[in-house]
Design a protein around this motif. Sequence first.
Motif, PDB file in Angstrom:
ATOM      1  N   ASN A   1     -12.200  -1.020   5.534  1.00  0.00           N
ATOM      2  CA  ASN A   1     -11.044  -1.198   6.417  1.00  0.00           C
ATOM      3  C   ASN A   1     -11.590  -1.148   7.836  1.00  0.00           C
ATOM      4  O   ASN A   1     -12.221  -0.157   8.223  1.00  0.00           O
ATOM      5  CB  ASN A   1     -10.055  -0.046   6.134  1.00  0.00           C
ATOM      6  CG  ASN A   1      -8.964   0.119   7.187  1.00  0.00           C
ATOM      7  OD1 ASN A   1      -9.177  -0.161   8.363  1.00  0.00           O
ATOM      8  ND2 ASN A   1      -7.820   0.627   6.774  1.00  0.00           N
TER       9      ASN A   1
ATOM     10  N   GLU B   1      -7.880   3.896  -0.943  1.00  0.00           N
ATOM     11  CA  GLU B   1      -8.382   4.052   0.424  1.00  0.00           C
ATOM     12  C   GLU B   1      -8.572   5.525   0.776  1.00  0.00           C
ATOM     13  O   GLU B   1      -7.670   6.336   0.570  1.00  0.00           O
ATOM     14  CB  GLU B   1      -7.356   3.389   1.370  1.00  0.00           C
ATOM     15  CG  GLU B   1      -7.782   3.305   2.824  1.00  0.00           C
ATOM     16  CD  GLU B   1      -6.716   2.596   3.673  1.00  0.00           C
ATOM     17  OE1 GLU B   1      -5.888   1.852   3.113  1.00  0.00           O
ATOM     18  OE2 GLU B   1      -6.703   2.800   4.901  1.00  0.00           O
TER      19      GLU B   1
ATOM     20  N   ASP C   1     -11.772   4.122   5.271  1.00  0.00           N
ATOM     21  CA  ASP C   1     -11.086   3.949   6.557  1.00  0.00           C
ATOM     22  C   ASP C   1     -11.689   4.979   7.528  1.00  0.00           C
ATOM     23  O   ASP C   1     -12.647   4.669   8.251  1.00  0.00           O
ATOM     24  CB  ASP C   1      -9.571   4.151   6.324  1.00  0.00           C
ATOM     25  CG  ASP C   1      -8.731   4.161   7.590  1.00  0.00           C
ATOM     26  OD1 ASP C   1      -9.290   4.109   8.692  1.00  0.00           O
ATOM     27  OD2 ASP C   1      -7.480   4.246   7.482  1.00  0.00           O
ATOM     28  N   GLU C   2     -11.200   6.233   7.476  1.00  0.00           N
ATOM     29  CA  GLU C   2     -11.626   7.273   8.423  1.00  0.00           C
ATOM     30  C   GLU C   2     -13.156   7.425   8.509  1.00  0.00           C
ATOM     31  O   GLU C   2     -13.697   7.688   9.592  1.00  0.00           O
ATOM     32  CB  GLU C   2     -11.020   8.637   8.038  1.00  0.00           C
ATOM     33  CG  GLU C   2      -9.541   8.815   8.372  1.00  0.00           C
ATOM     34  CD  GLU C   2      -8.597   8.366   7.257  1.00  0.00           C
ATOM     35  OE1 GLU C   2      -8.937   7.422   6.513  1.00  0.00           O
ATOM     36  OE2 GLU C   2      -7.502   8.959   7.138  1.00  0.00           O
TER      37      GLU C   2
ATOM     38  N   ASN D   1      -5.572   9.150   2.883  1.00  0.00           N
ATOM     39  CA  ASN D   1      -5.905   9.786   4.162  1.00  0.00           C
ATOM     40  C   ASN D   1      -6.592  11.145   3.954  1.00  0.00           C
ATOM     41  O   ASN D   1      -6.185  12.156   4.527  1.00  0.00           O
ATOM     42  CB  ASN D   1      -4.660   9.942   5.050  1.00  0.00           C
ATOM     43  CG  ASN D   1      -4.177   8.620   5.604  1.00  0.00           C
ATOM     44  OD1 ASN D   1      -3.107   8.141   5.222  1.00  0.00           O
ATOM     45  ND2 ASN D   1      -4.952   8.003   6.462  1.00  0.00           N
TER      46      ASN D   1
ATOM     47  N   LYS E   1       0.866  -1.194   0.000  1.00  0.00           N
ATOM     48  CA  LYS E   1       0.000   0.000   0.000  1.00  0.00           C
ATOM     49  C   LYS E   1       0.892   1.230   0.000  1.00  0.00           C
ATOM     50  O   LYS E   1       1.821   1.322   0.807  1.00  0.00           O
ATOM     51  CB  LYS E   1      -0.898  -0.054   1.237  1.00  0.00           C
ATOM     52  CG  LYS E   1      -1.561   1.248   1.640  1.00  0.00           C
ATOM     53  CD  LYS E   1      -2.596   0.988   2.731  1.00  0.00           C
ATOM     54  CE  LYS E   1      -2.538   2.026   3.835  1.00  0.00           C
ATOM     55  NZ  LYS E   1      -3.500   1.743   4.932  1.00  0.00           N
TER      56      LYS E   1
ATOM     57  N   LYS F   1     -10.667  -0.929  11.692  1.00  0.00           N
ATOM     58  CA  LYS F   1      -9.659  -0.714  12.740  1.00  0.00           C
ATOM     59  C   LYS F   1     -10.405  -0.757  14.055  1.00  0.00           C
ATOM     60  O   LYS F   1     -11.348   0.029  14.244  1.00  0.00           O
ATOM     61  CB  LYS F   1      -8.992   0.655  12.581  1.00  0.00           C
ATOM     62  CG  LYS F   1      -8.032   0.755  11.402  1.00  0.00           C
ATOM     63  CD  LYS F   1      -7.394   2.123  11.311  1.00  0.00           C
ATOM     64  CE  LYS F   1      -6.459   2.195  10.110  1.00  0.00           C
ATOM     65  NZ  LYS F   1      -6.078   3.599   9.793  1.00  0.00           N
TER      66      LYS F   1
ATOM     67  N   ASP G   1      -3.448   4.828  -0.390  1.00  0.00           N
ATOM     68  CA  ASP G   1      -4.211   5.408   0.725  1.00  0.00           C
ATOM     69  C   ASP G   1      -3.920   6.906   0.784  1.00  0.00           C
ATOM     70  O   ASP G   1      -2.776   7.309   0.977  1.00  0.00           O
ATOM     71  CB  ASP G   1      -3.784   4.735   2.037  1.00  0.00           C
ATOM     72  CG  ASP G   1      -4.586   5.222   3.248  1.00  0.00           C
ATOM     73  OD1 ASP G   1      -5.463   6.088   3.086  1.00  0.00           O
ATOM     74  OD2 ASP G   1      -4.322   4.716   4.365  1.00  0.00           O
TER      75      ASP G   1
ATOM     76  N   LYS H   1       1.173   5.270   0.440  1.00  0.00           N
ATOM     77  CA  LYS H   1       0.517   6.494   0.895  1.00  0.00           C
ATOM     78  C   LYS H   1       0.650   7.514  -0.233  1.00  0.00           C
ATOM     79  O   LYS H   1       1.738   7.650  -0.819  1.00  0.00           O
ATOM     80  CB  LYS H   1       1.203   7.020   2.150  1.00  0.00           C
ATOM     81  CG  LYS H   1       0.966   6.162   3.381  1.00  0.00           C
ATOM     82  CD  LYS H   1      -0.485   6.266   3.842  1.00  0.00           C
ATOM     83  CE  LYS H   1      -0.670   5.628   5.216  1.00  0.00           C
ATOM     84  NZ  LYS H   1      -2.082   5.714   5.653  1.00  0.00           N
TER      85      LYS H   1
HETATM   86 MG    MG Z   1      -5.962   4.459   5.932  1.00  0.00          MG
END
Ligand code: MG
Length: 393
Positions: free
Chosen positions: A278, A231, A256-257, A208, A179, A280, A206, A181
């Motif tokens: 994802n 992502e 994700d977030e 973010n 992955k 977490k 990803d 960033k």
């Molecule tokens: Mg992430």
Amino acid sequence: MQHISEVSVRPCEVKTVPIEIEKVELRTVRLPLNEPFETSFGSIDSRLIFLVSITADGTTGWGEVVAAEEPHYSYETVGTATHVIRDYLAPAMLSDRLADLTDLAIRFSSFRGHNMAKAGLELAYMDLLGQLTGQSLSQLIAGTRSSIPVGVSLGIQPSFEHLLDRVNRYLSLGYRRIKLKIKPGWDVGIVRDVRRHHPDIVLSVDANSAYTISDGNYLKQLDEFRLLMIEQPLDHDDLIDHAKFQAAMRTAICLDESITGIQRTQQALDLKSCQIINIKIGRVGGYSQALAIHDHCYSRKIPVWCGGMLESGIGRAHNIALASLPGFVLPGDISASSRYFARDVIVPEVSVSPDGIVEVPTGYGIGFEVDFDYINAKTQTLERIERTNGRRR
Ligand code: MG
Ligand code: OSB
């Protein structure tokens, strides 16, 4: 806020016992990273690890609060989580004997947000429950895998040469998925170049939340590179623009977030904001929500995978257990301890086999020994919250 009706009632515990917790301890431990980790919101070269331990009858369970020092990835920080645990969550946990995980989740549900703080205590509770009932975490949650495939998340690098060197290193170590960033200026170009060097690897990116929907046309170029997923390209709490973007893309979007609980998961899937989730444990508030999200995605045939937060071995052990559930069909961001730290807080440290596999431990609770001497040597702050005269009211 999680409403009580949303708290998972999944009968996850194979065997449960009531537990009367005597004390909660909060520790921060600074671990230097082997190399700096840079994302679209900045770079860090050490990780302030926030460990939570709870004790009952002389047995101690361990959890980790994955919040960072600064509120970039999430609004929670080590500071906010310390406050919320000390002043609200720990007293609720200590107030009366705990029947099971659902009992704990219901006590926490009247406090809005602060999922990472809640998760730290849920994790410690599950480790303790496993030890007291003679079960591994994986057994406790009815995990089905004895080993899990893993990938690696590579931060933004000073140059493409550095990045290619890291990609080659982790491929040679066996990691099953790389992955990258990305952020504006470090995106389509580096993905194209990595793809040119490695036409067949499983590759994802990803962001973010570094982009907005107005970057959609630009990001459409990523469709060329046969990525496993993109992502969290857009806002941290967005579902609507992600749905528009997903409709325009061939590549699967993964959130994700934006996925903060079971309700958001259902909404994201109903809106078609993503095709992959994802999970977490920290971001969603602990096992109670993570299990509910897993079960929901599993029933809708939505692939999930276990994300990471540069955890110490304690958080990592919980991630490994979570990823043993049947719906975790994609490699997790669960890398070897040595990918992050010169020395980890558990023994043995987490290792990845040459074919990119991590074994799920079978020992009770987290299934690793906690290296208490090392933790003590590295402890920066320690705070204890005790039950007052029998019961707290
Ligand atoms: Mg992430
Ligand atoms: O977005 O997945 C993320 C690390 C810190 C905060 C957010 C993220 C990450 C990672 C690293 O990608 C995953 C890991 O190896 O722990």
